[in-house]
Design a protein around this motif. Structure first.
Motif, PDB file in Angstrom:
ATOM      1  N   LYS A 300      69.696  74.566  95.484  1.00 43.38           N
ATOM      2  CA  LYS A 300      70.768  75.546  95.540  1.00 43.38           C
ATOM      3  C   LYS A 300      71.549  75.475  94.231  1.00 43.38           C
ATOM      4  N   VAL A 301      71.769  76.631  93.626  1.00 42.47           N
ATOM      5  CA  VAL A 301      72.532  76.735  92.390  1.00 42.47           C
ATOM      6  C   VAL A 301      73.831  77.463  92.698  1.00 42.47           C
ATOM      7  N   THR A 302      74.943  76.827  92.360  1.00 41.87           N
ATOM      8  CA  THR A 302      76.252  77.428  92.589  1.00 41.87           C
ATOM      9  C   THR A 302      77.005  77.516  91.267  1.00 41.87           C
ATOM     10  N   ILE A 303      77.477  78.713  90.941  1.00 44.99           N
ATOM     11  CA  ILE A 303      78.274  78.933  89.736  1.00 44.99           C
ATOM     12  C   ILE A 303      79.550  79.642  90.179  1.00 44.99           C
ATOM     13  N   PRO A 304      80.604  78.900  90.496  1.00 40.59           N
ATOM     14  CA  PRO A 304      81.809  79.510  91.054  1.00 40.59           C
ATOM     15  C   PRO A 304      82.409  80.605  90.177  1.00 40.59           C
ATOM     16  N   GLY A 305      82.400  80.407  88.864  1.00 47.82           N
ATOM     17  CA  GLY A 305      83.009  81.383  87.968  1.00 47.82           C
ATOM     18  C   GLY A 305      82.339  82.743  87.991  1.00 47.82           C
ATOM     19  N   GLU A 306      81.072  82.787  88.460  1.00 51.22           N
ATOM     20  CA  GLU A 306      80.334  84.044  88.565  1.00 51.22           C
ATOM     21  C   GLU A 306      80.136  84.453  90.020  1.00 51.22           C
ATOM     22  N   HIS A 307      80.774  83.728  90.944  1.00 55.75           N
ATOM     23  CA  HIS A 307      80.578  83.976  92.377  1.00 55.75           C
ATOM     24  C   HIS A 307      79.087  84.006  92.700  1.00 55.75           C
ATOM     25  N   ALA A 308      78.384  82.992  92.173  1.00 55.01           N
ATOM     26  CA  ALA A 308      76.928  82.949  92.276  1.00 55.01           C
ATOM     27  C   ALA A 308      76.476  81.857  93.235  1.00 55.01           C
ATOM     28  N   LYS A 309      75.598  82.245  94.157  1.00 57.08           N
ATOM     29  CA  LYS A 309      74.946  81.307  95.060  1.00 57.08           C
ATOM     30  C   LYS A 309      73.466  81.674  95.104  1.00 57.08           C
ATOM     31  N   LEU A 310      72.647  80.812  94.529  1.00 61.58           N
ATOM     32  CA  LEU A 310      71.229  81.097  94.374  1.00 61.58           C
ATOM     33  C   LEU A 310      70.390  80.045  95.078  1.00 61.58           C
ATOM     34  N   ASN A 311      69.288  80.481  95.680  1.00 60.91           N
ATOM     35  CA  ASN A 311      68.297  79.582  96.252  1.00 60.91           C
ATOM     36  C   ASN A 311      67.056  79.627  95.375  1.00 60.91           C
ATOM     37  N   VAL A 312      66.628  78.451  94.919  1.00 64.99           N
ATOM     38  CA  VAL A 312      65.470  78.346  94.023  1.00 64.99           C
ATOM     39  C   VAL A 312      64.357  77.599  94.732  1.00 64.99           C
ATOM     40  N   THR A 313      63.158  78.189  94.746  1.00 65.01           N
ATOM     41  CA  THR A 313      62.002  77.594  95.421  1.00 65.01           C
ATOM     42  C   THR A 313      60.809  77.602  94.478  1.00 65.01           C
ATOM     43  N   VAL A 314      60.136  76.476  94.343  1.00 62.03           N
ATOM     44  CA  VAL A 314      58.991  76.391  93.442  1.00 62.03           C
ATOM     45  C   VAL A 314      57.809  77.178  94.020  1.00 62.03           C
ATOM     46  N   HIS A 315      56.934  77.632  93.131  1.00 63.26           N
ATOM     47  CA  HIS A 315      55.767  78.398  93.559  1.00 63.26           C
ATOM     48  C   HIS A 315      54.610  77.499  93.979  1.00 63.26           C
ATOM     49  N   ALA A 316      54.647  76.249  93.590  1.00 61.88           N
ATOM     50  CA  ALA A 316      53.634  75.277  93.991  1.00 61.88           C
ATOM     51  C   ALA A 316      54.289  73.904  93.975  1.00 61.88           C
ATOM     52  N   LYS A 317      54.013  73.088  94.959  1.00 59.98           N
ATOM     53  CA  LYS A 317      54.666  71.778  95.018  1.00 59.98           C
ATOM     54  C   LYS A 317      54.161  70.842  93.936  1.00 59.98           C
ATOM     55  N   ASP A 318      52.853  70.839  93.703  1.00 57.23           N
ATOM     56  CA  ASP A 318      52.253  69.908  92.751  1.00 57.23           C
ATOM     57  C   ASP A 318      52.373  70.473  91.340  1.00 57.23           C
ATOM     58  N   GLN A 319      53.520  70.219  90.687  1.00 58.69           N
ATOM     59  CA  GLN A 319      53.707  70.646  89.295  1.00 58.69           C
ATOM     60  C   GLN A 319      54.255  69.484  88.459  1.00 58.69           C
ATOM     61  N   GLU A 320      53.808  68.293  88.765  1.00 62.80           N
ATOM     62  CA  GLU A 320      54.217  67.107  88.011  1.00 62.80           C
ATOM     63  C   GLU A 320      53.354  66.948  86.768  1.00 62.80           C
ATOM     64  N   LEU A 321      53.986  66.543  85.661  1.00 65.25           N
ATOM     65  CA  LEU A 321      53.267  66.100  84.467  1.00 65.25           C
ATOM     66  C   LEU A 321      53.321  64.576  84.475  1.00 65.25           C
ATOM     67  N   PRO A 322      52.232  63.912  84.823  1.00 72.20           N
ATOM     68  CA  PRO A 322      52.280  62.473  85.116  1.00 72.20           C
ATOM     69  C   PRO A 322      52.310  61.564  83.898  1.00 72.20           C
ATOM     70  N   ASN A 323      51.841  62.033  82.765  1.00 73.85           N
ATOM     71  CA  ASN A 323      51.687  61.142  81.611  1.00 73.85           C
ATOM     72  C   ASN A 323      52.905  61.141  80.694  1.00 73.85           C
ATOM     73  N   THR A 324      53.488  62.292  80.456  1.00 76.78           N
ATOM     74  CA  THR A 324      54.628  62.403  79.540  1.00 76.78           C
ATOM     75  C   THR A 324      55.925  62.380  80.335  1.00 76.78           C
ATOM     76  N   GLY A 325      56.216  61.270  80.916  1.00 81.07           N
ATOM     77  CA  GLY A 325      57.421  61.103  81.747  1.00 81.07           C
ATOM     78  C   GLY A 325      57.293  59.881  82.644  1.00 81.07           C
ATOM     79  N   PRO A 326      56.806  60.097  83.898  1.00 85.20           N
ATOM     80  CA  PRO A 326      56.454  61.383  84.492  1.00 85.20           C
ATOM     81  C   PRO A 326      57.682  62.258  84.709  1.00 85.20           C
ATOM     82  N   ARG A 327      57.416  63.559  84.849  1.00 86.68           N
ATOM     83  CA  ARG A 327      58.492  64.531  85.055  1.00 86.68           C
ATOM     84  C   ARG A 327      57.931  65.728  85.788  1.00 86.68           C
ATOM     85  N   TYR A 328      58.825  66.529  86.312  1.00 85.99           N
ATOM     86  CA  TYR A 328      58.438  67.716  87.063  1.00 85.99           C
ATOM     87  C   TYR A 328      58.814  68.941  86.250  1.00 85.99           C
TER      88      TYR A 328
END
Length: 353
Positions: A300-328
């Motif tokens: 959930k992304v909330t930006i009070p100054g813009e009266h913004a409430k956003l829901n963010v959902t990934v298109h695929a769960k497995d999007q990890e980069l395992p070697n350079t991090g690891p990170r998503y």
């Protein structure tokens, strides 16, 4: 609620950043009221915004900088499918120490199919001292300038071959292109984005080539960081492109304390720095079978100054980069309200730690 529209107050804001940066680091990237560049269909146009960076000149590698990053993410169509793709080169440390990473990923946003190529390299391997972008590794060939770039990026199943043409305005993180990472003066960082990049070319997967068309977000960052591998520091970051035309860079950083903010680029070039929160939905954690690390797949992304409430959902769960991090590094979609109106959008979310 704290909200600053960058414009008349930009000189005062830039001066305060110089003081908090420890002086020496900021002196290498001096802010001024001289004209700086933004992108347009004809190349680079002019703006009066005082900044600490040069969007065209700072695309080039600089051997004296630590933790240099060139990062492009795209949302495109090809062969009747929607795809997200990423190409990221990071040189961590300096020329004598550290390492580099060269990462490419492709996500089919319709089916959830995902693939990547994630290479660990010697420090600054693949960089040159030529102007503009000039990166050559086993999975990335990326050349050009702020008017036009050519990117060829490889995964095991095929190749992305596209031309990138920036247009519109540059997004300067924190309004000037400089901010202390984690809110800590020990980590002065510089970051800017070309958030509207017309993208065209081809995508070849499994021997089949399709025409590609869509938009990319190009992000450039450099500056010292603490040891992320220790687990003491982490961040989540999003590059939001919304249907109302706003482009938003959202940071959620944690070291000794939380440091959250958003830089919003309006269609007319106005930039706003404001409070923001990225809240993970812990009930949606995906655990990597490769590294054992868990990552949220909804936010959930909330930006009070813009009266913004956003829901963010990934298109695929497995999007990890395992070697350079690891990170998503996850291609994702956004829905919600912004200034009390419905919006949709696209993003990539990066999660470390």
């Amino acid at each position: 609620m704290r909200k600053t529209t960058v414009g008349m107050v930009a000189v005062a804001v830039a001066a305060s950043f110089t003081l908090t940066s420890g002086g020496a680091s900021a002196a290498t990237a001096t802010g001024s009221s001289a004209k700086h560049t933004t992108t347009s269909r004809q190349g680079l146009a002019q703006t009066d915004l005082p900044t600490f960076i040069d969007p065209a000149g700072d695309l080039a590698a600089n051997a004296d900088r630590v933790n240099q990053s060139w990062y492009v993410t795209a949302h495109v169509t090809a062969g009747g499918h929607r795809y997200g793709f990423l190409a990221h080169y990071l040189s961590a440390g300096d020329a004598k120490q550290g390492r580099a990473g060269s990462s490419v990923s492709i996500t089919d946003e319709d089916t959830g199919w995902y693939t990547d190529s994630d290479l660990v390299l010697p420090p600054q391997a693949g960089l040159s001292n030529k102007p503009g972008v000039d990166i050559h590794t086993d999975n990335i060939s990326w050349t050009g300038d702020a008017k036009e770039m050519r990117l060829r990026a490889k995964v095991p199943e095929g190749i992305i071959d596209v031309t990138l043409r920036p247009r519109g305005h540059v997004l300067y993180n924190m309004g000037t292109g400089y901010f202390p990472m984690f809110g800590d003066a020990r980590y002065p960082n510089h970051e800017y984005a070309l958030p509207t990049v017309d993208t065209s070319g081809t995508l070849t997967l499994g021997g089949r080539t399709e025409k590609v068309r869509g938009q990319s977000w190009l992000d450039r960052q450099w500056g010292p960081l603490p040891d992320i591998a220790s687990g003491d520091a982490w961040w989540a970051w999003m590059s939001l492109s919304l249907s109302n035309g706003d482009q938003i860079s959202v940071w959620n950083q944690k070291l000794d304390r939380q440091n959250n903010f958003a830089t919003i680029l309006k269609p007319d070039g106005t930039q706003t720095v404001t409070e923001a929160t990225l809240t993970p939905d812990r009930s949606t954690l995906w655990t990597s079978p490769t590294t054992g690390k868990s990552y949220p797949t909804r936010w959930k992304v909330t930006i009070p100054g813009e009266h913004a409430k956003l829901n963010v959902t990934v298109h695929a769960k497995d999007q990890e980069l395992p070697n350079t991090g690891p990170r998503y590094e996850g291609s994702a979609g956004a829905t919600g309200t912004y200034d009390h109106r419905p919006v949709t959008g696209s993003t990539y979310i990066e999660v470390t730690g």
